[in-house]
Design a protein around this motif. Structure first.
Motif, PDB file in Angstrom:
ATOM      1  N   ILE A  89      17.938  -0.993  -5.075  1.00 33.07           N
ATOM      2  CA  ILE A  89      17.301  -2.059  -5.837  1.00 33.07           C
ATOM      3  C   ILE A  89      16.343  -1.453  -6.853  1.00 33.07           C
ATOM      4  O   ILE A  89      15.955  -0.279  -6.748  1.00 33.07           O
ATOM      5  CB  ILE A  89      16.518  -3.042  -4.934  1.00 33.07           C
ATOM      6  N   ASN A  90      15.955  -2.246  -7.828  1.00 34.11           N
ATOM      7  CA  ASN A  90      14.903  -1.878  -8.761  1.00 34.11           C
ATOM      8  C   ASN A  90      13.561  -2.337  -8.210  1.00 34.11           C
ATOM      9  O   ASN A  90      13.501  -3.263  -7.387  1.00 34.11           O
ATOM     10  CB  ASN A  90      15.145  -2.523 -10.123  1.00 34.11           C
ATOM     11  N   PRO A  91      12.462  -1.738  -8.646  1.00 35.56           N
ATOM     12  CA  PRO A  91      11.147  -2.176  -8.160  1.00 35.56           C
ATOM     13  C   PRO A  91      10.911  -3.674  -8.324  1.00 35.56           C
ATOM     14  O   PRO A  91      10.321  -4.311  -7.451  1.00 35.56           O
ATOM     15  CB  PRO A  91      10.181  -1.358  -9.011  1.00 35.56           C
ATOM     16  N   SER A  92      11.378  -4.242  -9.435  1.00 33.50           N
ATOM     17  CA  SER A  92      11.157  -5.667  -9.689  1.00 33.50           C
ATOM     18  C   SER A  92      11.881  -6.566  -8.696  1.00 33.50           C
ATOM     19  O   SER A  92      11.595  -7.767  -8.623  1.00 33.50           O
ATOM     20  CB  SER A  92      11.587  -6.019 -11.115  1.00 33.50           C
ATOM     21  N   ASP A  93      12.816  -6.016  -7.926  1.00 33.26           N
ATOM     22  CA  ASP A  93      13.505  -6.794  -6.899  1.00 33.26           C
ATOM     23  C   ASP A  93      12.681  -6.937  -5.621  1.00 33.26           C
ATOM     24  O   ASP A  93      13.033  -7.729  -4.743  1.00 33.26           O
ATOM     25  CB  ASP A  93      14.852  -6.148  -6.547  1.00 33.26           C
ATOM     26  N   CYS A  94      11.610  -6.156  -5.498  1.00 25.36           N
ATOM     27  CA  CYS A  94      10.753  -6.235  -4.313  1.00 25.36           C
ATOM     28  C   CYS A  94       9.779  -7.403  -4.473  1.00 25.36           C
ATOM     29  O   CYS A  94       9.126  -7.527  -5.513  1.00 25.36           O
ATOM     30  CB  CYS A  94       9.981  -4.931  -4.128  1.00 25.36           C
ATOM     31  N   PRO A  95       9.645  -8.248  -3.464  1.00 28.08           N
ATOM     32  CA  PRO A  95       8.761  -9.412  -3.584  1.00 28.08           C
ATOM     33  C   PRO A  95       7.284  -9.063  -3.725  1.00 28.08           C
ATOM     34  O   PRO A  95       6.486  -9.900  -4.156  1.00 28.08           O
ATOM     35  CB  PRO A  95       9.012 -10.185  -2.275  1.00 28.08           C
ATOM     36  N   LEU A  96       6.917  -7.831  -3.375  1.00 29.50           N
ATOM     37  CA  LEU A  96       5.510  -7.425  -3.469  1.00 29.50           C
ATOM     38  C   LEU A  96       5.156  -6.825  -4.833  1.00 29.50           C
ATOM     39  O   LEU A  96       3.977  -6.693  -5.162  1.00 29.50           O
ATOM     40  CB  LEU A  96       5.175  -6.401  -2.380  1.00 29.50           C
ATOM     41  N   PHE A  97       6.177  -6.462  -5.626  1.00 32.25           N
ATOM     42  CA  PHE A  97       5.960  -5.709  -6.861  1.00 32.25           C
ATOM     43  C   PHE A  97       5.075  -6.481  -7.836  1.00 32.25           C
ATOM     44  O   PHE A  97       5.387  -7.603  -8.239  1.00 32.25           O
ATOM     45  CB  PHE A  97       7.300  -5.375  -7.513  1.00 32.25           C
ATOM     46  N   LEU A  98       3.948  -5.848  -8.214  1.00 35.01           N
ATOM     47  CA  LEU A  98       2.953  -6.396  -9.133  1.00 35.01           C
ATOM     48  C   LEU A  98       2.388  -7.742  -8.668  1.00 35.01           C
ATOM     49  O   LEU A  98       1.878  -8.525  -9.475  1.00 35.01           O
ATOM     50  CB  LEU A  98       3.522  -6.515 -10.550  1.00 35.01           C
ATOM     51  N   LYS A  99       2.500  -7.988  -7.381  1.00 37.40           N
ATOM     52  CA  LYS A  99       1.866  -9.155  -6.771  1.00 37.40           C
ATOM     53  C   LYS A  99       0.896  -8.623  -5.719  1.00 37.40           C
ATOM     54  O   LYS A  99      -0.237  -8.312  -6.032  1.00 37.40           O
ATOM     55  CB  LYS A  99       2.926 -10.089  -6.191  1.00 37.40           C
ATOM     56  N   ALA A 100       1.368  -8.497  -4.482  1.00 39.63           N
ATOM     57  CA  ALA A 100       0.513  -7.889  -3.463  1.00 39.63           C
ATOM     58  C   ALA A 100       0.396  -6.385  -3.655  1.00 39.63           C
ATOM     59  O   ALA A 100      -0.571  -5.762  -3.221  1.00 39.63           O
ATOM     60  CB  ALA A 100       1.057  -8.203  -2.077  1.00 39.63           C
ATOM     61  N   CYS A 101       1.410  -5.790  -4.311  1.00 35.70           N
ATOM     62  CA  CYS A 101       1.460  -4.327  -4.476  1.00 35.70           C
ATOM     63  C   CYS A 101       1.279  -3.956  -5.939  1.00 35.70           C
ATOM     64  O   CYS A 101       2.118  -4.281  -6.790  1.00 35.70           O
ATOM     65  CB  CYS A 101       2.801  -3.813  -3.949  1.00 35.70           C
ATOM     66  N   THR A 102       0.176  -3.286  -6.247  1.00 34.58           N
ATOM     67  CA  THR A 102      -0.143  -2.855  -7.607  1.00 34.58           C
ATOM     68  C   THR A 102      -0.641  -1.414  -7.567  1.00 34.58           C
ATOM     69  O   THR A 102      -0.968  -0.902  -6.491  1.00 34.58           O
ATOM     70  CB  THR A 102      -1.252  -3.734  -8.221  1.00 34.58           C
ATOM     71  N   PRO A 103      -0.725  -0.731  -8.726  1.00 34.62           N
ATOM     72  CA  PRO A 103      -1.255   0.642  -8.712  1.00 34.62           C
ATOM     73  C   PRO A 103      -2.669   0.737  -8.146  1.00 34.62           C
ATOM     74  O   PRO A 103      -3.033   1.759  -7.550  1.00 34.62           O
ATOM     75  CB  PRO A 103      -1.220   1.029 -10.195  1.00 34.62           C
ATOM     76  N   ASP A 104      -3.474  -0.307  -8.312  1.00 36.01           N
ATOM     77  CA  ASP A 104      -4.840  -0.289  -7.775  1.00 36.01           C
ATOM     78  C   ASP A 104      -4.882  -0.637  -6.294  1.00 36.01           C
ATOM     79  O   ASP A 104      -5.851  -0.313  -5.608  1.00 36.01           O
ATOM     80  CB  ASP A 104      -5.717  -1.271  -8.551  1.00 36.01           C
ATOM     81  N   SER A 105      -3.835  -1.302  -5.804  1.00 29.69           N
ATOM     82  CA  SER A 105      -3.782  -1.697  -4.389  1.00 29.69           C
ATOM     83  C   SER A 105      -2.354  -1.542  -3.878  1.00 29.69           C
ATOM     84  O   SER A 105      -1.659  -2.525  -3.641  1.00 29.69           O
ATOM     85  CB  SER A 105      -4.263  -3.145  -4.229  1.00 29.69           C
ATOM     86  N   PRO A 106      -1.905  -0.292  -3.726  1.00 32.02           N
ATOM     87  CA  PRO A 106      -0.505  -0.059  -3.344  1.00 32.02           C
ATOM     88  C   PRO A 106      -0.233  -0.393  -1.886  1.00 32.02           C
ATOM     89  O   PRO A 106      -1.021  -0.070  -1.005  1.00 32.02           O
ATOM     90  CB  PRO A 106      -0.328   1.437  -3.604  1.00 32.02           C
ATOM     91  N   LYS A 107       0.892  -1.039  -1.641  1.00 35.38           N
ATOM     92  CA  LYS A 107       1.328  -1.324  -0.277  1.00 35.38           C
ATOM     93  C   LYS A 107       2.383  -0.327   0.197  1.00 35.38           C
ATOM     94  O   LYS A 107       2.570  -0.141   1.391  1.00 35.38           O
ATOM     95  CB  LYS A 107       1.903  -2.737  -0.190  1.00 35.38           C
ATOM     96  N   GLY A 108       3.101   0.269  -0.741  1.00 35.20           N
ATOM     97  CA  GLY A 108       4.147   1.221  -0.392  1.00 35.20           C
ATOM     98  C   GLY A 108       3.986   2.521  -1.160  1.00 35.20           C
ATOM     99  O   GLY A 108       3.312   2.568  -2.194  1.00 35.20           O
ATOM    100  N   PRO A 109       4.598   3.599  -0.682  1.00 33.73           N
ATOM    101  CA  PRO A 109       4.423   4.918  -1.303  1.00 33.73           C
ATOM    102  C   PRO A 109       4.952   4.995  -2.724  1.00 33.73           C
ATOM    103  O   PRO A 109       4.450   5.790  -3.524  1.00 33.73           O
ATOM    104  CB  PRO A 109       5.194   5.846  -0.367  1.00 33.73           C
TER     105      PRO A 109
END
Length: 359
Positions: free
Chosen positions: A321-341
């Protein structure tokens, strides 16, 4: 600067793109790269927008920080809680383990220092002879030789490493064997190839018939690599070709390889987002066990959690998948608050897409 201009020339890029358009087959073509710097070049320079729509450039497991399993981060976190001085690279400092990152335990009072290289970690050990110093040794074949060189230099007795080094060709073989995604060609990583050369990729092409091109990191390097792969596909060839001839040789860096062989043995380990990949990791040989932190401290980690709930980094790392396919991308998961590696490292695909606009 003159060399840089040569590999960023717009007229040359137009010529390469025109050649790509002339020979692109009608059906879908999936080209995977396994290098975070390639993804950075592709996204920052908008290279996907220059290619025919049926050519898909997909990112694979090219970020060493991203593929380091949670268990190995948990080991470092556990040691930090035992008053061991931990040294690590900046990216690894922020990567979450099962429950915490090294940044988190440092905030809680643990002694964690960011270093630029393993030699800095050795120097810290010399300056602190009464402290146990453990370096988190991550990276592919690019950084493993520097770790080996320091071990061979007989560092102080209070120094040891957590070896988290991984090998790229076995991961490429695993992706082809898994059958999860059809891969029509590989752009092989330039940095890794400066060490191992282009020869280690040959068994992959012989077994799977897949075209491979070792490519550099300028925009024209990547476009030329794609063109060379398309020519192989057109001609029904599955070979290893080298676009990055100014830095990569067939046999690679023999001295670096020799140091790696002297210090490390090859083992089978899991990667983050992957099951166990045969012959894909490096651990210290028995004669260097005094520098093996796992042996010295007898670390035991019972349960691990690779990803936060909802995080799809594993699928990003496998090129599904592409990053934009992840439901957390640029929502819960951002460069300032990363949820995944994949959102942490400079070479992480999610981080690159977040900072430079994805497609």
């Amino acid at each position: 600067m003159e060399l840089l201009e040569k590999y960023r020339n717009k007229d040359t890029a137009d010529e390469i793109v025109a050649s790509i358009n002339q020979i692109t087959p009608e059906g879908p073509v999936k080209v995977m790269h396994v290098c975070g710097t390639h993804e950075f070049t592709i996204v920052r320079h908008g290279l996907r927008s220059l290619l025919p729509e049926n050519i898909e450039l997909i990112a694979g497991p090219g970020c060493p920080v991203c593929v380091t399993p949670a268990r190995e981060i948990d080991e470092a976190v556990k040691l930090a809680g035992q008053e061991v001085l931990i040294t690590t690279f900046g990216d690894m400092f922020h990567v979450p383990g099962s429950n915490a990152s090294l940044e988190g335990v440092k905030t809680d009072g643990a002694d964690v220092k960011i270093v630029y290289g393993v030699s800095d970690a050795v120097e810290i050990a010399r300056e602190n002879p009464d402290r146990e110093v453990v370096h988190v040794a991550i990276g592919f074949e690019t950084t493993a030789p520097t770790t080996a060189a320091e071990i061979l230099s007989e560092p102080p007795k209070n120094f040891s490493i957590l070896s988290c080094h991984r090998l790229i060709p076995p991961a490429m073989e695993f992706l082809l064997n898994s059958g999860e995604s059809e891969i029509d060609g590989f752009l092989c990583p330039g940095h890794v190839s400066t060490i191992i050369g282009s020869k280690p990729y040959e068994p992959i092409s012989k077994e799977f018939g897949v075209p491979q091109v070792v490519a550099g990191f300028e925009p024209l390097d990547v476009l030329l690599g794609v063109l060379m792969l398309l020519r192989q596909i057109r001609d029904a060839r599955g070979e290893v070709e080298n676009e990055y001839t100014r830095a990569v040789k067939l046999e690679g860096n023999k001295l670096a390889q020799e140091k790696m062989r002297e210090v490390f043995k090859i083992t089978s380990e899991n990667w983050r987002g992957f099951p166990t990949i045969p012959d894909s990791a490096l651990e210290l040989r028995d004669e260097f066990q005094q520098y093996d932190a796992r042996e010295r401290f007898d670390i035991e980690i019972e349960e691990t959690q690779e990803f936060a709930e909802g995080c799809r980094c594993g699928e990003v790392l496998r090129g599904l998948i592409n990053p934009s396919d992840c439901p957390l991308f640029l929502k819960a998961c951002t460069p300032d608050s990363p949820k995944g590696p994949c959102m942490v490292s400079f070479e992480g695909t999610c981080s690159v897409w977040a900072k430079h606009g994805g497609k």
